[in-house]
Design a protein around this motif. Structure first.
Motif: not given
Length: 463
Positions: A160-163, A169-171, A178-179
């Motif tokens: 999901l972070s990649l998506a 923004e990256p952060g 994660i959430f």
């Protein structure tokens, strides 16, 4: 003056040991544990650092949000993206994680990790919470739960972070990954991607986000025991009967829901009417999966047709499977009721499934769970009508009540506008739904589990 034996008897009957063994039953211990987590969460959410406007969150709203998080529901009275700080979102994340895994499971896992012996009372509580029959292999099951949770949530967070990196923004993308990975696996519909509170609507044309989220929801919804059984066995014939029931029932409910929603919403301009054929298929499956107990939405629930709203209520009412992070009466309860009805219509005295007989106690429990859910729904909707019936229709209130009781989190945009009395009714429904109606009401009924030696004649009641 009491003799030594009489004094010992009195201490045993009315002392601390009696209270521990008779009053604090496993299900009551679970209820108190969840209540304690909810109250602690409420206190944390009322800290000024939890909200963007310190002091803007009332006690009732904080209690509602903490209950919704701990009971992995996802209903909200304020927008998590705009009204809560990162600290407040982290508090909600921890409440969802504790509620999803179960307070007793986490505490027992800690004891196991530091090699302390898990007490019999704690083991009984875990069997109640996980719907686990007996205490065999409970230690292995606990480790399986923790390992599976870590592996699935970390994998989901990465994907999901990649998506999300394509949108934020990256952060921010990493935090959102994660959430929402935790929210999806724990079947809680909280969302922090939208400032408008429209959940996953902005990703309705992003199949990758929807499919990853669906996989997380299904893995959290089929139950820890099923995943552990499949991973360890890997052969259909050797799977436990519970697993053989859960997998086909889950697949059937998802497919039936997706087909019904696809047909009803195909030309609806307020939901899927403007989507491509591929997006319509993915969104129909997403709505079917999330309706079972997750609470994410890729299009407006209020804009759905009456048929789709009714179908969603049915899917929410059924819910997922025992020993999972979700709610509802459970798919296995529906299965037991259906096969019992079928056997009754064929005048069969026994209900046989895969060379196994379903006991009368199981059938009785299934009927009790179903009946209690209906009664709670009827009483709650009537209470909601008294509290705010002039502002909302009965259909709207029924949707919100079932969503709360089944710990789903879908809404027709009614919950944020409820008055204090209605919020408290919904809060109680979320709490009862997470504990389970059978366990919740059983906690208030005292009685021996020993079979009675007295046999009474059968009553000739006409049905």
């Amino acid at each position: 003056m009491l003799t030594d034996r009489e004094e010992e008897t009195m201490n045993g009957k009315f002392g601390i040991r009696y209270i521990a063994e008779r009053v604090l039953t496993p299900i009551r211990l679970i209820m108190l544990s969840f209540a304690a987590v909810i109250l602690i969460g409420t206190a944390f959410l009322m800290i000024p650092a939890s909200t963007t406007s310190p002091g803007s969150l009332s006690f009732v709203d904080a209690l509602f949000t903490a209950t919704s998080a701990t009971c992995v529901t996802g209903l909200v009275v304020q927008n998590l993206n705009t009204d809560f700080t990162t600290f407040g979102q982290v508090v909600i994340l921890f409440l969802v994680q504790i509620g999803g895994l179960g307070f007793m499971t986490i505490s027992s896992s800690v004891y196991l990790l530091i090699r302390h012996k898990v007490s019999l009372r704690k083991r009984l509580s875990m069997t109640e919470e996980l719907s686990h029959e007996g205490m065999d292999d409970l230690k292995r099951l606990t480790f399986d739960i923790m390992k599976m949770t870590a592996a699935v949530e970390l994998s989901g967070a990465l994907l999901l972070s990649l998506a999300f990196s394509r949108y934020y923004e990256p952060g921010t993308a990493v935090w959102y990954g994660i959430f929402h990975s935790v929210m999806a696996f724990c079947n809680a519909g909280f969302d922090i991607t939208s400032a408008e509170g429209t959940s996953y609507s902005m990703f309705s044309s992003d199949p990758f986000v929807l499919i990853v989220t669906m996989i997380l929801i299904v893995l959290g919804g089929i139950g820890f025991m099923v995943v552990s059984d499949v991973v360890r066995t890997r052969r259909w014939r050797r799977l436990k009967l519970h697993t053989k029931i859960v997998i086909p029932m889950t697949a059937a409910l998802i497919l039936i829901g997706a087909v019904g929603i696809f047909a009803a919403e195909y030309d609806n301009p307020e939901t899927m009417g403007g989507m491509s054929l591929g997006d319509k298929i993915v969104n129909a499956f997403f709505q079917s999966v999330t309706s079972r107990t997750a609470g994410f939405s890729s299009f407006s629930q209020a804009g759905m047709t009456n048929f789709s709203q009714s179908l969603t209520i049915v899917l929410m009412f059924i819910g997922v499977c025992p020993g999972s992070t979700g709610g509802g009466i459970k798919a296995t309860t529906l299965f037991v009721l259906l096969v019992t009805v079928y056997a009754s219509l064929r005048h069969k005295k026994e209900v046989i499934i895969d060379m196994h007989s379903i006991g009368k106690e199981t059938i009785s429990k299934a009927a009790t769970v179903f009946t209690l859910a209906i009664v709670v729904a009827a009483v709650s909707v009537m209470a909601l009508n008294i509290a705010c019936g002039d502002e909302f229709s009965t259909d709207q209130l029924l949707f919100e009540q079932v969503s709360a009781y089944a710990t789903v989190g879908l809404s027709l945009d009614v919950t944020p506008n409820l008055n204090t009395a209605a919020k408290l009714i919904i809060t109680l429904n979320m709490y009862m739904g997470r504990i389970g109606s059978f366990g919740f009401f059983m906690a208030f009924v005292s009685g021996s589990r020993l079979p009675s030696k007295i046999k009474y004649p059968e009553a000739g009641i006409v049905l």
